[in-house]
Design a protein around this motif. Structure first.
Motif, PDB file in Angstrom:
ATOM      1  N   HIS A 172      76.366  50.324  -4.278  1.00  0.00           N
ATOM      2  CA  HIS A 172      74.917  50.137  -4.415  1.00  0.00           C
ATOM      3  C   HIS A 172      74.472  48.772  -3.877  1.00  0.00           C
ATOM      4  N   LEU A 179      69.800  47.175   3.451  1.00  0.00           N
ATOM      5  CA  LEU A 179      68.386  47.528   3.600  1.00  0.00           C
ATOM      6  C   LEU A 179      67.485  46.293   3.640  1.00  0.00           C
ATOM      7  N   ASN A 199      61.664  49.845   1.120  1.00  0.00           N
ATOM      8  CA  ASN A 199      62.973  50.415   0.792  1.00  0.00           C
ATOM      9  C   ASN A 199      63.110  50.832  -0.671  1.00  0.00           C
ATOM     10  N   ASP A 255      62.027  53.303  -2.553  1.00  0.00           N
ATOM     11  CA  ASP A 255      62.377  54.688  -2.866  1.00  0.00           C
ATOM     12  C   ASP A 255      63.859  54.957  -2.633  1.00  0.00           C
ATOM     13  N   GLU A 256      64.394  54.502  -1.511  1.00  0.00           N
ATOM     14  CA  GLU A 256      65.809  54.726  -1.209  1.00  0.00           C
ATOM     15  C   GLU A 256      66.705  54.009  -2.218  1.00  0.00           C
ATOM     16  N   THR A 267      66.487  55.851  -5.616  1.00  0.00           N
ATOM     17  CA  THR A 267      67.124  57.163  -5.555  1.00  0.00           C
ATOM     18  C   THR A 267      68.618  57.063  -5.821  1.00  0.00           C
ATOM     19  N   ASP A 268      69.221  55.908  -5.554  1.00  0.00           N
ATOM     20  CA  ASP A 268      70.660  55.720  -5.745  1.00  0.00           C
ATOM     21  C   ASP A 268      71.036  55.400  -7.194  1.00  0.00           C
TER      22      ASP A 268
END
Length: 107
Positions: free
Chosen positions: A29, A36, A82, A84-85, A88-89
């Motif tokens: 992560h 990112l 970034n 949302d990405e 999401t993790d």
């Protein structure tokens, strides 16, 4: 860390039924987030909660992650697109809803 830097702290409270995969968080992560956000991140730490303030007391947090930025603008410009990405993790390593604190480094 230099005075005036912006610190984004992400806390993961401990509690019954909560899990946190430190291996995934520290090795996958955080690497993804660093990729990112790129050069806007000027420092980062990952910490595991060990104990509370009293002898034998459990830590109130499973873990804490910290990201450092030159300015609020740098944080907002890199994180916003970034978010949302990144979020999401989160289910890949924990069922804990992260708590966030944004602060200014004084010393």
């Amino acid at each position: 860390m230099k005075k005036g830097a912006i610190k984004v702290s992400i806390f993961y409270p401990s509690g019954e039924g909560k899990y946190f995969d430190m291996e995934y968080y520290a090795n996958q992560h955080v690497s993804m987030v660093a990729g990112l956000l790129g050069d806007s991140v000027i420092g980062a730490t990952v910490e595991r909660g060990l104990a509370g303030g009293a002898p034998g007391e459990r830590s109130p947090f499973e873990a804490m992650g910290n990201l450092y930025f030159e300015s609020m603008e740098s944080f907002q410009n890199s994180f916003g697109p970034n978010a949302d990405e990144i979020m999401t993790d989160v289910p890949n390593y924990t069922n804990i809803e992260p708590q966030v604190m944004i602060s200014e480094v004084i010393i």
